[in-house]
Design a protein around this motif. Structure first.
Motif, PDB file in Angstrom:
ATOM      1  N   GLY A  73       0.928  -1.110  -0.070  1.00  0.00           N
ATOM      2  CA  GLY A  73      -0.052   0.038  -0.090  1.00  0.00           C
ATOM      3  C   GLY A  73       0.892   1.201   0.001  1.00  0.00           C
ATOM      4  N   ARG A  74       0.377   2.549   0.438  1.00  0.00           N
ATOM      5  CA  ARG A  74       1.108   3.654   0.169  1.00  0.00           C
ATOM      6  C   ARG A  74       1.991   3.826   1.387  1.00  0.00           C
ATOM      7  NH1 ARG A  74      -0.570   2.793  -3.852  1.00  0.00           N
ATOM      8  NH2 ARG A  74      -2.108   3.860  -5.186  1.00  0.00           N
ATOM      9  N   LEU A  75       3.047   4.375   1.199  1.00  0.00           N
ATOM     10  CA  LEU A  75       4.018   4.783   2.551  1.00  0.00           C
ATOM     11  C   LEU A  75       3.554   5.903   3.283  1.00  0.00           C
ATOM     12  CD1 LEU A  75       7.630   4.143   0.546  1.00  0.00           C
ATOM     13  CD2 LEU A  75       6.435   2.609   2.297  1.00  0.00           C
ATOM     14  N   HIS A  76       3.725   5.684   4.509  1.00  0.00           N
ATOM     15  CA  HIS A  76       3.279   6.722   5.358  1.00  0.00           C
ATOM     16  C   HIS A  76       4.293   7.507   6.212  1.00  0.00           C
ATOM     17  CE1 HIS A  76       3.750   3.995   8.581  1.00  0.00           C
ATOM     18  NE2 HIS A  76       2.640   3.226   7.864  1.00  0.00           N
ATOM     19  N   ARG A 126      27.245   3.157  -0.204  1.00  0.00           N
ATOM     20  CA  ARG A 126      26.640   2.472  -1.442  1.00  0.00           C
ATOM     21  C   ARG A 126      25.064   2.065  -0.822  1.00  0.00           C
ATOM     22  NH1 ARG A 126      31.685   0.793  -1.881  1.00  0.00           N
ATOM     23  NH2 ARG A 126      31.393  -0.701  -0.573  1.00  0.00           N
ATOM     24  N   THR A 127      23.973   2.591  -1.340  1.00  0.00           N
ATOM     25  CA  THR A 127      22.772   2.594  -0.826  1.00  0.00           C
ATOM     26  C   THR A 127      22.125   1.495  -1.761  1.00  0.00           C
ATOM     27  OG1 THR A 127      22.294   4.529  -1.789  1.00  0.00           O
ATOM     28  CG2 THR A 127      22.632   4.508   0.824  1.00  0.00           C
ATOM     29  N   ASN A 128      21.137   0.648  -1.314  1.00  0.00           N
ATOM     30  CA  ASN A 128      20.528  -0.557  -2.339  1.00  0.00           C
ATOM     31  C   ASN A 128      19.131  -0.402  -1.575  1.00  0.00           C
ATOM     32  OD1 ASN A 128      22.491  -1.518  -3.942  1.00  0.00           O
ATOM     33  ND2 ASN A 128      23.486  -1.763  -1.830  1.00  0.00           N
ATOM     34  N   VAL A 129      18.022  -0.252  -2.257  1.00  0.00           N
ATOM     35  CA  VAL A 129      16.657  -0.128  -1.734  1.00  0.00           C
ATOM     36  C   VAL A 129      15.810  -1.121  -2.452  1.00  0.00           C
ATOM     37  CG1 VAL A 129      14.750   0.955  -1.285  1.00  0.00           C
ATOM     38  CG2 VAL A 129      16.897   2.130  -0.733  1.00  0.00           C
ATOM     39  N   LEU A 130      15.053  -2.186  -1.836  1.00  0.00           N
ATOM     40  CA  LEU A 130      14.447  -3.400  -2.382  1.00  0.00           C
ATOM     41  C   LEU A 130      13.052  -3.062  -2.255  1.00  0.00           C
ATOM     42  CD1 LEU A 130      13.921  -6.461  -2.710  1.00  0.00           C
ATOM     43  CD2 LEU A 130      14.556  -6.787  -0.490  1.00  0.00           C
ATOM     44  N   ILE A 131      12.202  -3.273  -3.234  1.00  0.00           N
ATOM     45  CA  ILE A 131      10.890  -3.459  -3.036  1.00  0.00           C
ATOM     46  C   ILE A 131      10.639  -5.007  -3.020  1.00  0.00           C
ATOM     47  CG2 ILE A 131       8.632  -3.079  -4.210  1.00  0.00           C
ATOM     48  CD1 ILE A 131       9.964  -0.222  -5.547  1.00  0.00           C
ATOM     49  N   ALA A 132      10.210  -5.317  -1.836  1.00  0.00           N
ATOM     50  CA  ALA A 132       9.947  -6.681  -1.684  1.00  0.00           C
ATOM     51  C   ALA A 132       8.769  -7.387  -1.857  1.00  0.00           C
ATOM     52  CB  ALA A 132      10.274  -7.143  -0.162  1.00  0.00           C
ATOM     53  N   ASP A 133       8.329  -7.431  -3.353  1.00  0.00           N
ATOM     54  CA  ASP A 133       7.189  -7.804  -3.737  1.00  0.00           C
ATOM     55  C   ASP A 133       7.029  -9.409  -3.304  1.00  0.00           C
ATOM     56  OD1 ASP A 133       9.147  -8.712  -5.634  1.00  0.00           O
ATOM     57  OD2 ASP A 133       8.091  -8.229  -7.516  1.00  0.00           O
ATOM     58  N   TYR A 134       7.909 -10.227  -3.489  1.00  0.00           N
ATOM     59  CA  TYR A 134       7.506 -11.570  -3.001  1.00  0.00           C
ATOM     60  C   TYR A 134       7.251 -11.661  -1.545  1.00  0.00           C
ATOM     61  CZ  TYR A 134       9.316 -14.348  -7.011  1.00  0.00           C
ATOM     62  OH  TYR A 134       9.535 -15.021  -8.226  1.00  0.00           O
ATOM     63  N   ASN A 146       1.051  -0.685  -6.384  1.00  0.00           N
ATOM     64  CA  ASN A 146       1.690  -0.538  -5.211  1.00  0.00           C
ATOM     65  C   ASN A 146       3.126  -0.138  -5.492  1.00  0.00           C
ATOM     66  OD1 ASN A 146      -0.694  -0.593  -3.632  1.00  0.00           O
ATOM     67  ND2 ASN A 146      -0.514  -2.595  -2.978  1.00  0.00           N
ATOM     68  N   VAL A 147       3.691  -1.101  -6.356  1.00  0.00           N
ATOM     69  CA  VAL A 147       5.184  -0.948  -6.730  1.00  0.00           C
ATOM     70  C   VAL A 147       5.531   0.388  -7.275  1.00  0.00           C
ATOM     71  CG1 VAL A 147       7.166  -1.684  -7.982  1.00  0.00           C
ATOM     72  CG2 VAL A 147       5.627  -3.398  -6.797  1.00  0.00           C
ATOM     73  N   TYR A 148       4.783   0.884  -8.517  1.00  0.00           N
ATOM     74  CA  TYR A 148       4.802   2.004  -9.008  1.00  0.00           C
ATOM     75  C   TYR A 148       4.783   3.315  -8.159  1.00  0.00           C
ATOM     76  CZ  TYR A 148       4.957  -0.324 -13.550  1.00  0.00           C
ATOM     77  OH  TYR A 148       5.386  -1.366 -14.472  1.00  0.00           O
ATOM     78  N   ASN A 149       3.813   3.229  -7.286  1.00  0.00           N
ATOM     79  CA  ASN A 149       3.596   4.397  -6.314  1.00  0.00           C
ATOM     80  C   ASN A 149       4.705   4.461  -5.278  1.00  0.00           C
ATOM     81  OD1 ASN A 149       1.056   5.892  -6.247  1.00  0.00           O
ATOM     82  ND2 ASN A 149       0.463   4.076  -6.979  1.00  0.00           N
ATOM     83  N   MET A 150       5.439   3.250  -5.047  1.00  0.00           N
ATOM     84  CA  MET A 150       6.260   3.003  -4.101  1.00  0.00           C
ATOM     85  C   MET A 150       7.618   3.819  -4.562  1.00  0.00           C
ATOM     86  SD  MET A 150       7.507  -0.304  -1.844  1.00  0.00           S
ATOM     87  CE  MET A 150       6.325  -0.167  -0.438  1.00  0.00           C
ATOM     88  N   VAL A 151       7.859   3.473  -6.014  1.00  0.00           N
ATOM     89  CA  VAL A 151       9.252   4.193  -6.613  1.00  0.00           C
ATOM     90  C   VAL A 151       8.675   5.731  -6.506  1.00  0.00           C
ATOM     91  CG1 VAL A 151      10.451   4.497  -8.733  1.00  0.00           C
ATOM     92  CG2 VAL A 151       9.392   2.190  -7.992  1.00  0.00           C
TER      93      VAL A 151
END
Length: 349
Positions: free
Chosen positions: A38-41, A61-69, A84-89
């Motif tokens: 859902g949306r980040l708050h 070195r920063t890595n940010v994962l969208i944990a869809d699984y 949700n993924v596109y909105n998170m980006v």
């Protein structure tokens, strides 16, 4: 698992790393992420997003994962996942994550990272998985039966951290058992097959947990959260509807006045002021005055972030490009690490 002793040790180590990061940011590779449910708050923003941007700007070195699984650890549907993924980006970019400095990518798009699950699972016992307190808590919260994916969730997290040779992970205290297990897996792999993985440490957040508008944990399901993507009007409406109490005098008392104190905490974190000081200032102004002050505090703070977000909303192609490029880079990194793992295990044919 994480007892008081290991918390003290983790806390001391975290302080040392935080100090060293100021001087030698290039020594650190950070991984963190979110489940696209859902949306980040505001809780996400002040709890983690702001800190990620700071690490990025320091030169780590920063890595940010969208944990869809990880969405399917305790949910039966992936119905809105793409949205949700596109909105998170969009939220990430609006809050200041820079795709030229930070790798933003999705779990499901990096097969070589997920392939690390197999050797890693052989390095942990069932008892170690069963006694992870976070898994237990999440299972109880979801009311879902324990799936194999939820049980092995900490191992999946170890794959996420180790595939990019992550050595620092920003977490709250409750996540320490996960880091502990990642360290164990890395150590066991290195001992058994040869050194491939770094030692991993927790970077403990000193940001207090921001409560929801009703004083409870901030959660989309409670309807007590203000999303980063909300408009100024939606924010005002959400704050106006929040429950306070009948006492006119405003005081900061989280225990006995959760609603009033939830609003004060939100206003305080957005203005950088002290919650009790704001309460004193509003005094007999009552909840109407408090809600007005909180609305202005939130909307003023998030105005530039929301401005940027509107630009990304109008350019979905760019958002997709960011993700495709992040996925491409993540695959490169994962394939290199998997190659090292296969070599160490003698599985090169």
């Amino acid at each position: 698992m994480a007892n008081e002793g290991s918390y003290e040790a983790a806390s001391k180590r975290s302080d040392e790393i935080a100090a060293d990061l100021e001087v030698h940011p290039e020594k650190y590779t950070m991984l963190t992420g979110d489940r696209p449910t859902g949306r980040l708050h505001l809780g996400h923003y002040f709890g983690t997003l702001k800190g990620r941007v700071e690490l990025q700007e320091k030169g780590c070195r920063t890595n940010v994962l969208i944990a869809d699984y990880q969405v399917i650890t305790d949910r039966d549907t992936t119905e809105h996942i793409q949205d949700n993924v596109y909105n998170m980006v969009m939220d990430y970019l609006a809050c200041g994550l820079d795709p030229n400095k930070t790798m933003i990518y999705c779990h499901s798009a990096v097969p070589a990272c997920n392939q690390l699950m197999l050797p890693f699972l052989s390095l942990v016992s069932e008892a170690e998985l069963q006694r992870n307190p976070t898994v237990k808590a999440e299972m109880e919260a979801s009311g879902h039966e324990l799936t194999g994916l939820l049980l092995t969730y900490p191992v999946h997290q170890a794959c996420d951290i180790l595939f990019c040779k992550g050595n620092v992970v920003p977490v709250g205290r409750d996540q320490l058992p996960h880091i502990e297990l990642t360290r164990t897996i890395a150590r066991r792999f290195n001992n058994r097959y040869g050194k491939v993985f770094p030692e991993v440490d927790a970077l403990l957040s000193d940001v207090p947990l921001l409560p929801g508008l009703d004083g409870r944990k901030m959660s989309k399901s409670y309807g007590n959260a203000i999303s980063i993507s909300m408009t100024a009007e939606e924010t005002a409406k959400r704050i106006k509807k929040s429950q306070t109490d009948s006492e006119r005098m405003i005081t900061f008392d989280p225990e006995n006045r959760p609603g009033v104190s939830g609003l004060l905490s939100t206003a305080a974190i957005c203005t950088g002021r002290d919650a009790a000081e704001i309460a004193e200032e509003i005094g007999m102004g009552g909840s109407g005055q408090l809600k007005k002050y909180t609305t202005e505090a939130v909307n003023n703070y998030f105005e530039p972030i929301r401005e940027r977000r509107h630009q990304f909303e109008a350019d979905l192609d760019y958002v997709k490009d960011v993700l495709h490029e992040g996925n491409r880079r993540a695959n490169e990194v994962a394939e290199k690490t998997l190659g090292e793992v296969q070599e160490a295990m003698g599985m090169v044919y």
